[in-house]
Scaffold this motif. Structure first.
Motif, PDB file in Angstrom:
ATOM      1  N   SER A 147     -81.250  96.343  35.822  1.00 36.15           N
ATOM      2  CA  SER A 147     -80.632  97.672  35.764  1.00 36.15           C
ATOM      3  C   SER A 147     -80.242  98.059  34.343  1.00 36.15           C
ATOM      4  O   SER A 147     -80.187  99.234  34.008  1.00 36.15           O
ATOM      5  CB  SER A 147     -79.392  97.723  36.667  1.00 36.15           C
ATOM      6  N   LYS A 150     -84.485  97.916  32.370  1.00 39.22           N
ATOM      7  CA  LYS A 150     -85.726  98.529  32.862  1.00 39.22           C
ATOM      8  C   LYS A 150     -85.428  99.890  33.473  1.00 39.22           C
ATOM      9  O   LYS A 150     -84.396 100.092  34.109  1.00 39.22           O
ATOM     10  CB  LYS A 150     -86.403  97.655  33.929  1.00 39.22           C
ATOM     11  N   SER A 151     -86.347 100.820  33.304  1.00 36.87           N
ATOM     12  CA  SER A 151     -86.139 102.146  33.881  1.00 36.87           C
ATOM     13  C   SER A 151     -86.623 102.214  35.325  1.00 36.87           C
ATOM     14  O   SER A 151     -86.049 102.905  36.150  1.00 36.87           O
ATOM     15  CB  SER A 151     -86.869 103.212  33.050  1.00 36.87           C
ATOM     16  N   ASN A 152     -87.682 101.501  35.656  1.00 34.87           N
ATOM     17  CA  ASN A 152     -88.196 101.436  37.019  1.00 34.87           C
ATOM     18  C   ASN A 152     -88.209  99.978  37.445  1.00 34.87           C
ATOM     19  O   ASN A 152     -89.005  99.203  36.944  1.00 34.87           O
ATOM     20  CB  ASN A 152     -89.630 102.000  37.093  1.00 34.87           C
ATOM     21  N   THR A 264     -88.741 100.559  28.915  1.00 33.93           N
ATOM     22  CA  THR A 264     -87.674  99.549  28.902  1.00 33.93           C
ATOM     23  C   THR A 264     -86.762  99.822  27.722  1.00 33.93           C
ATOM     24  O   THR A 264     -87.111 100.567  26.795  1.00 33.93           O
ATOM     25  CB  THR A 264     -88.246  98.125  28.779  1.00 33.93           C
ATOM     26  N   SER A 292     -80.946 102.086  33.418  1.00 35.01           N
ATOM     27  CA  SER A 292     -81.771 102.587  34.516  1.00 35.01           C
ATOM     28  C   SER A 292     -81.223 103.901  35.067  1.00 35.01           C
ATOM     29  O   SER A 292     -81.966 104.867  35.279  1.00 35.01           O
ATOM     30  CB  SER A 292     -81.863 101.541  35.629  1.00 35.01           C
ATOM     31  N   ASN A 296     -83.050 107.541  34.892  1.00 33.41           N
ATOM     32  CA  ASN A 296     -83.338 108.197  36.173  1.00 33.41           C
ATOM     33  C   ASN A 296     -82.685 109.570  36.266  1.00 33.41           C
ATOM     34  O   ASN A 296     -83.245 110.490  36.884  1.00 33.41           O
ATOM     35  CB  ASN A 296     -82.879 107.313  37.336  1.00 33.41           C
TER      36      ASN A 296
END
Length: 357
Positions: A147, A150-152, A264, A292, A296
């Protein structure tokens, strides 16, 4: 009749374990450390079931000792498996062999004492409970690092492994119930519960293989650098962090870097020529969000703009989802509702009705 079903299920588990282990070996999948532990788990389970079948026809203390000791192998293997999935730098070390000490002690105790099978089943439950907690904490730490860096990451979370831990403990509790029923004279009910145990094991093996073979294909864990970034304590708001945050936001708006699904925090740090630890601290302290969540939110703002715009009316929600940097519909819907209070479809209908009014 029930005993025949139990034997058939055990034979099927042995066959299933051998087939999947053979698949890993013949397709060169054992080069990946997680698959080595997965193969080890399958071999132990297959041997356990095979020795159970042998013990049903041959009464020998050595067979009972092996059966009891194998039960203490599942927890350690699953723990090492979870570590290899979540840590890119994980390797098997000689000191990891100490995890097999309870299995060795169980073998010795079984050979030289007359403890009942129920005592050993309770011991396995205790062992599995301890290792399940250790595995769960490993996964929780892994999810936290994801979390922050990384974004996804929804598709690489190990939530499925947590569910399998719960299933594993449930099967063991059923096994204890089965043994208790049979030792108290209620053998018929005990056999029915025992059949449920082996059916549960059959399903567990299938789920382990299904998820386990998929996971290393698209991700191979986090690194020590990722963990260092995640451990960076959020700093209080200050001019330096505020200035860095302005730089981050300007870069995001100018390059739309957040629309890249694989973004990232290390990639972002390289793009703005800043240490990713400082980037993480700036985002945490200035926005109150982890990396993250921050990325988002920007993606959802883009998605909302497209759902509001008349020139995007012909675009499907799936196309808008992909255009805004999301890879899975479930994650997109979850984050969208969290940020706006609406599902994407409800948001679009609301926007369209506002335009019509």
């Amino acid at each position: 009749m029930i005993e025949e079903f139990i034997r058939s299920t055990q034979y099927f588990i042995v066959l299933q374990s051998l087939l999947f282990s053979g698949y890993l070996l013949l397709n060169n999948r054992l080069t990946e450390l997680p698959n080595r532990f997965l193969s080890m788990l399958l071999i132990v389970l297959g041997c356990h079931m095979g020795i159970n079948l042998l013990g049903a026809s041959v009464s020998h203390k050595g067979i009972t000792a092996v059966t009891n000791s194998l039960g203490f192998c599942y927890g350690p293997i699953v723990l090492l498996y979870s570590r290899s999935l979540s840590n890119k730098e994980q390797s098997f070390r000689v000191r990891d062999l100490w995890h097999l000490l309870p299995a060795l002690l169980t073998f010795i105790v079984t050979v030289f004492t007359t403890l009942t099978h129920l005592i050993f089943a309770l011991g396995v439950l205790l062992s599995l409970s301890v290792y399940s907690v250790m595995t769960y904490l490993t996964i929780r730490r892994y999810h936290y690092v994801l979390s922050q860096t990384k974004s996804n990451f929804e598709q690489v979370k190990l939530t499925w492994l947590i569910r399998l831990l719960a299933l594993q403990c449930s099967i063991l509790i059923l096994n204890i119930l089965s043994v208790s029923l049979m030792t108290s004279g209620r053998e018929e009910i005990g056999k029915v519960v025992e059949l449920g145990v082996f059916v549960g094991l059959l399903g567990m093996v299938s789920l382990f293989v299904f998820h386990g073979l998929q996971h290393p294909k698209f991700f191979d864990g986090v690194t020590s650098e990722d963990r260092c970034i995640a451990q960076g304590k959020p700093a209080a708001k200050d001019p330096v962090k505020a200035e860095l945050m302005e730089k981050i936001e300007a870069h995001m708006q100018e390059t739309k870097a957040y629309l890249r699904p694989g973004l990232t925090i290390k990639t972002l740090g390289r793009q703005i020529l800043t240490n990713p630890v400082l980037v993480s601290q700036a985002i945490n302290s200035q926005t109150g969000r982890n990396f993250s969540d921050y990325v988002n939110r920007l993606r959802i703002l883009d998605a909302c703009a497209m759902l509001d715009a008349a020139d995007h009316a012909e675009q499907s929600i799936l196309e808008i989802m992909l255009s805004s940097g999301f890879l899975t519909k479930s994650n997109f819907n979850r984050v969208f509702k969290k940020e706006t209070g609406f599902t994407p479809l409800a948001y679009r209908k609301r926007a369209q009705s506002s335009d019509a009014g």
